[in-house]
Structure formats: C-alpha cells, structure tokens
Scaffold this motif. Structure first.
Motif, mmCIF file in Angstrom:
data_model
loop_
_atom_site.group_PDB
_atom_site.id
_atom_site.type_symbol
_atom_site.label_atom_id
_atom_site.label_comp_id
_atom_site.label_asym_id
_atom_site.label_seq_id
_atom_site.Cartn_x
_atom_site.Cartn_y
_atom_site.Cartn_z
ATOM 1 N N TYR B 112 0.830 -1.210 0.000
ATOM 2 C CA TYR B 112 0.000 0.000 0.000
ATOM 3 C C TYR B 112 0.866 1.262 0.000
ATOM 4 O O TYR B 112 0.524 2.245 -0.657
ATOM 5 C CB TYR B 112 -0.967 -0.012 1.189
ATOM 6 N N ILE B 169 -11.813 -3.808 1.427
ATOM 7 C CA ILE B 169 -12.046 -2.903 2.565
ATOM 8 C C ILE B 169 -11.735 -3.620 3.878
ATOM 9 O O ILE B 169 -11.262 -2.995 4.837
ATOM 10 C CB ILE B 169 -13.480 -2.301 2.532
ATOM 11 N N GLU B 172 -8.025 -3.442 4.192
ATOM 12 C CA GLU B 172 -7.620 -2.059 4.484
ATOM 13 C C GLU B 172 -7.918 -1.675 5.930
ATOM 14 O O GLU B 172 -7.164 -0.903 6.533
ATOM 15 C CB GLU B 172 -8.303 -1.093 3.513
ATOM 16 N N GLU B 173 -8.988 -2.210 6.477
ATOM 17 C CA GLU B 173 -9.288 -1.923 7.886
ATOM 18 C C GLU B 173 -8.185 -2.449 8.805
ATOM 19 O O GLU B 173 -7.969 -1.928 9.888
ATOM 20 C CB GLU B 173 -10.634 -2.530 8.288
ATOM 21 N N LEU B 175 -5.165 -2.268 8.141
ATOM 22 C CA LEU B 175 -4.047 -1.326 8.013
ATOM 23 C C LEU B 175 -4.376 0.027 8.615
ATOM 24 O O LEU B 175 -3.547 0.936 8.588
ATOM 25 C CB LEU B 175 -3.710 -1.113 6.530
ATOM 26 N N CYS B 176 -5.602 0.168 9.116
ATOM 27 C CA CYS B 176 -6.043 1.498 9.552
ATOM 28 C C CYS B 176 -5.317 1.918 10.818
ATOM 29 O O CYS B 176 -4.709 1.114 11.507
ATOM 30 C CB CYS B 176 -7.545 1.557 9.736
ATOM 31 N N HIS B 177 -5.368 3.208 11.070
ATOM 32 C CA HIS B 177 -4.617 3.780 12.191
ATOM 33 C C HIS B 177 -5.388 3.666 13.504
ATOM 34 O O HIS B 177 -4.926 4.116 14.530
ATOM 35 C CB HIS B 177 -4.263 5.228 11.884
ATOM 36 N N CYS B 178 -6.583 3.093 13.413
ATOM 37 C CA CYS B 178 -7.369 2.884 14.624
ATOM 38 C C CYS B 178 -7.545 1.365 14.796
ATOM 39 O O CYS B 178 -6.894 0.584 14.133
ATOM 40 C CB CYS B 178 -8.727 3.556 14.475
ATOM 41 N N ARG B 181 -12.365 -2.011 12.393
ATOM 42 C CA ARG B 181 -13.781 -2.071 12.731
ATOM 43 C C ARG B 181 -14.485 -3.251 12.079
ATOM 44 O O ARG B 181 -15.617 -3.567 12.403
ATOM 45 C CB ARG B 181 -14.462 -0.749 12.325
ATOM 46 N N ILE B 182 -13.833 -3.859 11.100
ATOM 47 C CA ILE B 182 -14.366 -5.099 10.540
ATOM 48 C C ILE B 182 -13.247 -6.132 10.458
ATOM 49 O O ILE B 182 -12.098 -5.798 10.199
ATOM 50 C CB ILE B 182 -15.025 -4.931 9.147
#
Lengths: 205, 205
Positions: B112, B169, B172-173, B175-178, B181-182
């Motif tokens: 990414y 998605i 990608e979640e 890899l998220c900074h939080c 969520r899934i």
C-alpha cells in the motif's frame, strides 16, 4: 486597472494560489519532498507571502487539510437534502462522494499517500474523520431503511460497510496506475447488487 | 555443534534474515529511508553478505517482491482446490486471501505504501498483478455460478468488483490507524449480503 495590479496580486488570490500549488506539490512529490521555495515559485509569490498566510509548510498543509474537510462537510450537507427511497438516497450519496473525489483527485491522492505511505513528517491530521462521517451518514440511512420496511432487518454495520466498500473501491480505481476499470456507472450497478441483497422484497427475476 | 556455528550462521538463514529485516524496515520506515547499513545490522550480517545474495538494496527489494508474489500464487492454488457452491468457494477464497494478508500484514502495508505513497525511488514492480489475478479467479467463479444456475445472469464484472470490494475494505481496515472495525467474520457477512443480491433464488425472509 491600477499600475500595482501587475506587481501585487490580490491577497486572497495569492493565498488560493499557494493552497493550489501546495496541493499539487504534496500530491505529486510527497509532503517531505516539497519545499517552501518550490511551492512559492509555483504559486508565483515570495516566501514572506507564504509565511504571512500560513506561517510555515506545516501550517500550509494543515490549512489545506482543514479547508478540504470543510468542503467535504458542505458536500455531505448538499447530498443530505436529497429525498427518495433509502436505496436511491444511498446511491445518490455515493455518487456525490464519488463525483467530489473525481473533482478533487489530487487531494484524494494526497490523503491516500499520507494515510498509507511511508512516514513523511507531515503534521498529524485525523483522516479517519472522513470515514467516520460517511459511516455515520450511511448508518442513519440503513437504519431508516429497516424502520420503513425497505430493507430486511439485519446487521446495520454490515450493510454500511458493504456499501462503503463499493464506494471505496470505485474511488481507489481512479487512483490506480492503470486505466480505471470501474467508474461511476459500474459503482452504481455494484450498489444495486448490494441493495438487492439487503432489500425486504427480493429483486424480480 | 561446531565452533563456527556461533560465528557464521547458515547461509540460507542469513538470506532469510535479510529478507525479513528488509521487509520490516521498508514497511515501517519506507523504502527510501531504509539503509543497507541498518538492514544488515537488523539481520546481524555484514554488508558483503547482502551484496552476495542480492547485489543491492534494489535487488533485495525486488527479490522480496518476487518471492511474495510467488507465495501469493501458492496460496491461490491452495484455495482453488476447495469445492462447494460458488458462494462457498468465493467466500472461502476471500477468507484465504484475508488470512494470508493478516499473516503478512507488514508486506501488505509495504504494498500500500508503494502503491499509494509518495514516490520513493523503489524499483518498478507491477503490483497490479495481485489484483489482476484475483479479478481473474473471481471472474471464473462468477461465470461458473451463472452457468450452474446459482447466480442470476448479469454483469460478471460488477459481481466480481462488488465481491473484491468487501475483501479489499476488510484488508484495508487491518491497516487502519485505529482499531480495525471489521474483521474476518464481518467480511463474510458482507459477502453473504452481496451473494443474496446476486443469487438466482432470493434469500428466504
């Protein structure tokens, strides 16, 4: 036209040109590789003009991010006024966000490069806000869809994420290194498929 | 154990440690910011060992990318052997790619950052190959689903992209900074919704 017009552009114009030049540089070369000198050169202003409006490269970046987010909120508010079935409203919402993304492609590219890219020393800006807001809008719409009997009762979060997934991949295709393989129309057809799966009344064959 | 074991690790081991150290550095700091010196230090080998196996940082990077892609093809081949309905096979495929992504999260993060990040001077490697292969596998499966009467006849590309959107998605979640969520289960539920929308026989209410 006064003689000074040639020498000193309108202040607001210089400010806008700096924001546009910064976006172009940050988006194309990255935050770290963009210098104040080159941004000023590209905007045809002197360094003191940049320092006057934004104090620093960091300040310019943060102002760009803040104004972009405000613009996004304006777009959401416009999209919110649309009436129709929940299916129509969600598709209208996704189309609107897609269109805004296309119009602001260098900005979207910058978001992705900051979010996924290697650390570049850019000042912290909460990009999750964009997703959080879209999740909220879509969640409200799906909830309304269930209450109105338009959608089958189910896990609202799943419905929201399946929808956001289609919007997200359509935008990402616009950032791809090849010719985008899906566009606005394909995204709408994908969303129709998802809604067929969520509808209380199954699609007629 | 011979006395040399402490001093000179097995050659294949040194090679693997260089690849692992490079992945860790590239993924965390970016390609441009990772130096041969630090990669060697982290792998506990001397520079000539790196040059012997990979010739240069570019060579090390390309080898990492090539071996990762080969690993991906192996995963696809394993997933391909699964039998069941098209719905089951597609969900199994997405689960497998999701699981492999979780196991190789630093690698996905690197992809990414290279794909979306600011230019870093990394040698060219065609990352589109991953997507192209997944599109091909999913396209074959959807086509089979229509032919078997499991899916409604329709635009195969739309079906493929709606499915890939859920997989994408979900990764990608991670890899998220939080906090993601899934996860895997939510992805499967999203895919079930999409399949409900594509099925020849609508879901029972």
């Amino acid at each position: 036209m006064t003689p000074t017009d040639d020498i000193q552009p309108a202040v607001s114009d210089a400010r806008e040109r700096l924001l546009a030049a910064a976006l172009e540089q940050f988006s194309r070369r990255g935050y770290a590789a963009s210098s104040v000198r080159e941004i000023c050169q590209s905007a045809a202003v002197t360094k003191p003009v940049l320092y006057y409006y934004f104090r620093s490269k960091e300040g310019l970046y943060l102002q760009l991010m803040e104004e972009s987010y405000d613009q996004f909120e304006t777009t959401l508010a416009e999209l919110h006024s649309f009436s129709g079935t929940v299916r129509q409203r969600v598709i209208h919402f996704c189309q609107g966000v897609f269109d805004a993304s296309i119009q602001q492609l260098p900005l979207v590219k910058l978001f992705y490069s900051i979010y996924y890219g290697a650390p570049q020393g850019a000042p912290a800006f909460d990009l999750e806000r964009y997703y959080d807001r879209m999740l909220q809008v879509l969640s409200d719409l799906m909830q309304a869809g269930i209450e109105r009997g338009e959608l089958r009762p189910g896990n609202v979060a799943d419905m929201v994420w399946a929808t956001l997934a289609c919007l997200s991949i359509a935008i990402e295709e616009q950032l791809c290194h090849c010719t985008p393989r899906i566009g606005r129309l394909a995204m709408c057809r994908m969303l129709e498929l998802v809604f067929d799966g969520m509808a209380l009344n199954p699609p007629s064959l």
